[in-house]
Design a protein around this motif. Structure first.
Motif, PDB file in Angstrom:
ATOM      1  N   GLY A   2      39.440  32.287  38.944  1.00 37.81           N
ATOM      2  CA  GLY A   2      40.241  33.186  39.474  1.00 37.81           C
ATOM      3  C   GLY A   2      41.366  32.897  39.086  1.00 37.81           C
ATOM      4  O   GLY A   2      42.159  32.593  39.080  1.00 37.81           O
ATOM      5  N   LEU A  19      44.992  34.943  47.048  1.00 44.00           N
ATOM      6  CA  LEU A  19      43.683  35.106  45.538  1.00 44.00           C
ATOM      7  C   LEU A  19      44.030  36.090  44.982  1.00 44.00           C
ATOM      8  O   LEU A  19      44.334  37.348  45.812  1.00 44.00           O
ATOM      9  CB  LEU A  19      42.234  34.843  46.009  1.00 44.00           C
ATOM     10  N   ARG A  44      38.427  37.543  41.334  1.00 47.40           N
ATOM     11  CA  ARG A  44      37.995  36.294  40.797  1.00 47.40           C
ATOM     12  C   ARG A  44      36.817  37.252  39.511  1.00 47.40           C
ATOM     13  O   ARG A  44      36.485  38.577  40.116  1.00 47.40           O
ATOM     14  CB  ARG A  44      37.896  36.207  41.969  1.00 47.40           C
ATOM     15  N   TYR A  69      37.178  28.759  41.037  1.00 48.36           N
ATOM     16  CA  TYR A  69      37.149  30.201  43.249  1.00 48.36           C
ATOM     17  C   TYR A  69      35.857  28.947  43.314  1.00 48.36           C
ATOM     18  O   TYR A  69      34.189  29.423  43.125  1.00 48.36           O
ATOM     19  CB  TYR A  69      37.304  30.895  42.201  1.00 48.36           C
TER      20      TYR A  69
END
Length: 115
Positions: free
Chosen positions: A35, A47, A50, A98
């Motif tokens: 990510g 985030l 990803r 991630y």
């Protein structure tokens, strides 16, 4: 031990583009979901995008259609192509697996978008 180094950030005008790279130690890129994250001043790290080992991708709503995450498992590298950059994209950008592995956070790379 996971070691990640991000680079490619810089100062760019709104509407411009940058390509970030994340070099990883070992073979984590090929076997993990990776990510890209970012942290703007005064905000929590979030985030951004990803990519799975099978190259399925997922993006935050704020960057959907403008950012593209990719990976080169042979080079143990993950990329983030950022187009149509906005002032609100200004942040330090990090990569990690991630879900993130806390000890693996690197120094990040600063992205500054000017109006």
């Amino acid at each position: 031990q996971v070691h990640l180094v991000e680079f490619g950030g810089g100062l760019v005008q709104a509407g411009g583009s940058l390509r970030l790279s994340c070099a990883a130690s070992g073979s984590i890129v090929s076997i993990n979901t990776m990510g890209w994250y970012r942290q703007a001043p005064g905000k929590q790290r979030e985030l951004v995008a990803r990519i799975t080992a099978g190259r399925m991708t997922d993006y935050a709503d704020s960057v959907e259609g403008r950012f593209t995450i990719s990976r080169d498992s042979a080079k143990n590298t993950v990329y983030l192509q950022m187009n149509s950059l906005k002032v609100e994209d200004t942040a330090v950008y990090y990569c990690n697996i991630y879900p993130p592995h806390e000890p693996a956070w690197g120094q990040g790379t600063q992205v500054t978008v000017s109006s």
